[in-house]
Write a protein that holds these residues in place. Sequence first.
Motif, PDB file in Angstrom:
ATOM      1  N   GLY A  53       3.292   3.233   1.391  1.00  0.00           N
ATOM      2  CA  GLY A  53       4.273   2.035   1.576  1.00  0.00           C
ATOM      3  C   GLY A  53       5.473   1.955   0.147  1.00  0.00           C
ATOM      4  N   PRO A  54       6.203   1.134   0.092  1.00  0.00           N
ATOM      5  CA  PRO A  54       7.014   0.917  -0.906  1.00  0.00           C
ATOM      6  C   PRO A  54       6.161   0.440  -2.120  1.00  0.00           C
ATOM      7  CG  PRO A  54       7.661  -0.876   0.660  1.00  0.00           C
ATOM      8  CD  PRO A  54       6.486   0.349   1.243  1.00  0.00           C
ATOM      9  N   PRO A  55       6.731   0.673  -3.495  1.00  0.00           N
ATOM     10  CA  PRO A  55       5.829   0.124  -4.364  1.00  0.00           C
ATOM     11  C   PRO A  55       5.680  -1.367  -4.374  1.00  0.00           C
ATOM     12  CG  PRO A  55       7.720   1.656  -5.436  1.00  0.00           C
ATOM     13  CD  PRO A  55       7.766   1.260  -3.651  1.00  0.00           C
ATOM     14  N   ALA A  56       4.571  -1.899  -4.761  1.00  0.00           N
ATOM     15  CA  ALA A  56       4.288  -3.297  -4.616  1.00  0.00           C
ATOM     16  C   ALA A  56       3.862  -3.988  -6.223  1.00  0.00           C
ATOM     17  CB  ALA A  56       3.037  -3.476  -3.973  1.00  0.00           C
ATOM     18  N   GLU A  57       4.230  -5.013  -6.282  1.00  0.00           N
ATOM     19  CA  GLU A  57       4.137  -5.511  -7.688  1.00  0.00           C
ATOM     20  C   GLU A  57       2.712  -6.066  -7.918  1.00  0.00           C
ATOM     21  OE1 GLU A  57       5.073  -9.814 -10.268  1.00  0.00           O
ATOM     22  OE2 GLU A  57       6.507  -8.917  -8.441  1.00  0.00           O
ATOM     23  N   HIS A  58       1.881  -6.303  -6.755  1.00  0.00           N
ATOM     24  CA  HIS A  58       0.479  -6.554  -6.838  1.00  0.00           C
ATOM     25  C   HIS A  58      -0.213  -5.617  -5.976  1.00  0.00           C
ATOM     26  CE1 HIS A  58       2.520 -10.575  -7.828  1.00  0.00           C
ATOM     27  NE2 HIS A  58       1.398 -10.598  -8.498  1.00  0.00           N
ATOM     28  N   ARG A  59      -1.206  -4.954  -6.526  1.00  0.00           N
ATOM     29  CA  ARG A  59      -1.889  -3.994  -5.806  1.00  0.00           C
ATOM     30  C   ARG A  59      -2.904  -4.442  -4.811  1.00  0.00           C
ATOM     31  NH1 ARG A  59      -3.954   0.914  -5.406  1.00  0.00           N
ATOM     32  NH2 ARG A  59      -6.308   1.365  -5.649  1.00  0.00           N
ATOM     33  N   HIS A  60      -3.378  -5.744  -5.071  1.00  0.00           N
ATOM     34  CA  HIS A  60      -4.313  -6.393  -4.071  1.00  0.00           C
ATOM     35  C   HIS A  60      -3.878  -7.805  -3.385  1.00  0.00           C
ATOM     36  CE1 HIS A  60      -7.634  -3.644  -5.763  1.00  0.00           C
ATOM     37  NE2 HIS A  60      -6.896  -3.836  -7.092  1.00  0.00           N
ATOM     38  N   LEU A  61      -4.558  -7.628  -2.186  1.00  0.00           N
ATOM     39  CA  LEU A  61      -3.798  -8.914  -1.175  1.00  0.00           C
ATOM     40  C   LEU A  61      -5.439  -9.458  -0.759  1.00  0.00           C
ATOM     41  CD1 LEU A  61      -1.923 -10.792   0.269  1.00  0.00           C
ATOM     42  CD2 LEU A  61      -2.035  -9.133   2.088  1.00  0.00           C
ATOM     43  N   ALA A  62      -5.442 -10.689  -0.608  1.00  0.00           N
ATOM     44  CA  ALA A  62      -6.455 -11.330   0.123  1.00  0.00           C
ATOM     45  C   ALA A  62      -5.903 -12.459   1.117  1.00  0.00           C
ATOM     46  CB  ALA A  62      -7.643 -11.883  -0.906  1.00  0.00           C
ATOM     47  N   LEU A  63      -6.730 -12.143   2.244  1.00  0.00           N
ATOM     48  CA  LEU A  63      -6.127 -12.879   3.430  1.00  0.00           C
ATOM     49  C   LEU A  63      -7.284 -13.772   3.726  1.00  0.00           C
ATOM     50  CD1 LEU A  63      -4.132 -12.123   6.684  1.00  0.00           C
ATOM     51  CD2 LEU A  63      -6.125 -13.516   6.568  1.00  0.00           C
ATOM     52  N   TYR A  64      -6.949 -15.175   3.513  1.00  0.00           N
ATOM     53  CA  TYR A  64      -8.162 -16.198   3.753  1.00  0.00           C
ATOM     54  C   TYR A  64      -7.755 -16.807   4.844  1.00  0.00           C
ATOM     55  CZ  TYR A  64      -9.455 -15.299  -0.951  1.00  0.00           C
ATOM     56  OH  TYR A  64      -9.999 -14.606  -2.080  1.00  0.00           O
ATOM     57  N   GLU A  65      -8.568 -17.264   6.130  1.00  0.00           N
ATOM     58  CA  GLU A  65      -8.191 -17.980   7.050  1.00  0.00           C
ATOM     59  C   GLU A  65      -8.607 -19.612   6.820  1.00  0.00           C
ATOM     60  OE1 GLU A  65      -8.697 -16.618  10.988  1.00  0.00           O
ATOM     61  OE2 GLU A  65      -9.597 -14.738  10.101  1.00  0.00           O
ATOM     62  N   ILE A  66      -8.065 -20.470   6.967  1.00  0.00           N
ATOM     63  CA  ILE A  66      -8.419 -21.734   6.776  1.00  0.00           C
ATOM     64  C   ILE A  66      -8.403 -22.528   7.996  1.00  0.00           C
ATOM     65  CG2 ILE A  66      -7.442 -23.818   5.485  1.00  0.00           C
ATOM     66  CD1 ILE A  66      -6.319 -21.885   3.234  1.00  0.00           C
ATOM     67  N   GLU A  67      -9.333 -23.410   8.169  1.00  0.00           N
ATOM     68  CA  GLU A  67      -9.230 -24.584   9.287  1.00  0.00           C
ATOM     69  C   GLU A  67      -9.886 -25.808   8.450  1.00  0.00           C
ATOM     70  OE1 GLU A  67     -11.718 -23.391  12.510  1.00  0.00           O
ATOM     71  OE2 GLU A  67     -10.913 -21.374  12.549  1.00  0.00           O
ATOM     72  N   ALA A  68      -8.657 -26.609   8.750  1.00  0.00           N
ATOM     73  CA  ALA A  68      -9.059 -28.094   7.922  1.00  0.00           C
ATOM     74  C   ALA A  68      -7.986 -28.935   8.355  1.00  0.00           C
ATOM     75  CB  ALA A  68      -8.611 -27.597   6.369  1.00  0.00           C
ATOM     76  N   GLU A  69      -8.362 -30.012   8.053  1.00  0.00           N
ATOM     77  CA  GLU A  69      -7.579 -31.311   8.515  1.00  0.00           C
ATOM     78  C   GLU A  69      -6.166 -31.178   7.878  1.00  0.00           C
ATOM     79  OE1 GLU A  69      -7.833 -33.510  10.832  1.00  0.00           O
ATOM     80  OE2 GLU A  69      -9.837 -32.679  11.491  1.00  0.00           O
ATOM     81  N   ASP A  70      -6.103 -30.876   6.528  1.00  0.00           N
ATOM     82  CA  ASP A  70      -4.837 -30.629   5.712  1.00  0.00           C
ATOM     83  C   ASP A  70      -5.135 -29.150   5.009  1.00  0.00           C
ATOM     84  OD1 ASP A  70      -3.002 -30.598   3.943  1.00  0.00           O
ATOM     85  OD2 ASP A  70      -3.555 -32.675   2.766  1.00  0.00           O
ATOM     86  N   PRO A  71      -4.627 -28.365   5.553  1.00  0.00           N
ATOM     87  CA  PRO A  71      -4.729 -26.996   4.718  1.00  0.00           C
ATOM     88  C   PRO A  71      -4.276 -27.215   3.513  1.00  0.00           C
ATOM     89  CG  PRO A  71      -3.948 -26.567   7.143  1.00  0.00           C
ATOM     90  CD  PRO A  71      -3.967 -28.117   6.845  1.00  0.00           C
ATOM     91  N   GLY A  72      -3.155 -27.860   3.130  1.00  0.00           N
ATOM     92  CA  GLY A  72      -2.572 -27.940   1.624  1.00  0.00           C
ATOM     93  C   GLY A  72      -3.623 -28.245   0.826  1.00  0.00           C
ATOM     94  N   ALA A  73      -4.587 -28.956   1.238  1.00  0.00           N
ATOM     95  CA  ALA A  73      -5.572 -29.802   0.483  1.00  0.00           C
ATOM     96  C   ALA A  73      -6.813 -28.717  -0.140  1.00  0.00           C
ATOM     97  CB  ALA A  73      -6.384 -30.758   0.769  1.00  0.00           C
ATOM     98  N   VAL A  74      -6.848 -27.797   0.845  1.00  0.00           N
ATOM     99  CA  VAL A  74      -7.861 -26.560   0.431  1.00  0.00           C
ATOM    100  C   VAL A  74      -7.247 -25.842  -0.795  1.00  0.00           C
ATOM    101  CG1 VAL A  74      -8.740 -24.394   1.180  1.00  0.00           C
ATOM    102  CG2 VAL A  74      -8.343 -26.292   2.853  1.00  0.00           C
ATOM    103  N   LEU A  75      -5.921 -25.598  -0.942  1.00  0.00           N
ATOM    104  CA  LEU A  75      -5.399 -25.020  -2.276  1.00  0.00           C
ATOM    105  C   LEU A  75      -5.852 -25.876  -3.527  1.00  0.00           C
ATOM    106  CD1 LEU A  75      -1.721 -23.961  -1.367  1.00  0.00           C
ATOM    107  CD2 LEU A  75      -3.501 -22.541  -1.695  1.00  0.00           C
ATOM    108  N   GLY A  76      -5.728 -27.291  -3.288  1.00  0.00           N
ATOM    109  CA  GLY A  76      -6.052 -28.084  -4.420  1.00  0.00           C
ATOM    110  C   GLY A  76      -7.431 -28.013  -4.553  1.00  0.00           C
ATOM    111  N   ALA A  77      -8.291 -27.934  -3.650  1.00  0.00           N
ATOM    112  CA  ALA A  77      -9.841 -27.670  -3.686  1.00  0.00           C
ATOM    113  C   ALA A  77     -10.084 -26.331  -4.436  1.00  0.00           C
ATOM    114  CB  ALA A  77     -10.395 -27.581  -2.622  1.00  0.00           C
TER     115      ALA A  77
END
Length: 109
Positions: A53-77
């Motif tokens: 692929g084209p050059p990437a600024e970040h070599r690693h990617l993690a994809l997290y699946e979230i299930e929550a009443e407030d998904p944004g609150a998971v970032l805070g957690a």
Amino acid sequence: MPRKAILLVHTNAAGPEHEAAFDTWYEQVHIPQLLERVPGIVSATRFTASPAGPPAEHRHLALYEIEAEDPGAVLGAIGEAAAAGKLDMSPAMDSRPPVMTLYEPAPSA
């Protein structure tokens, strides 16, 4: 009712000489701790930028699946768990903060 979301986290190892230690830490320490200690994260999958692929600024990617009443609150957690020392960090990870983006399902037309 819980809502589904996807959290994409772009990171780098601290340098090429730290790639193996970074991968080991991420797979054996970081992901298990997030799944165990941050409510709402239900799965995680890692990817590495392909040389096809084209050059990437970040070599690693993690994809997290979230299930929550407030998904944004998971970032805070995640931030709270890190600040409280509940997540072991690694010197093998780049010292710059990861780039995180939260996605929720697009509205139906």
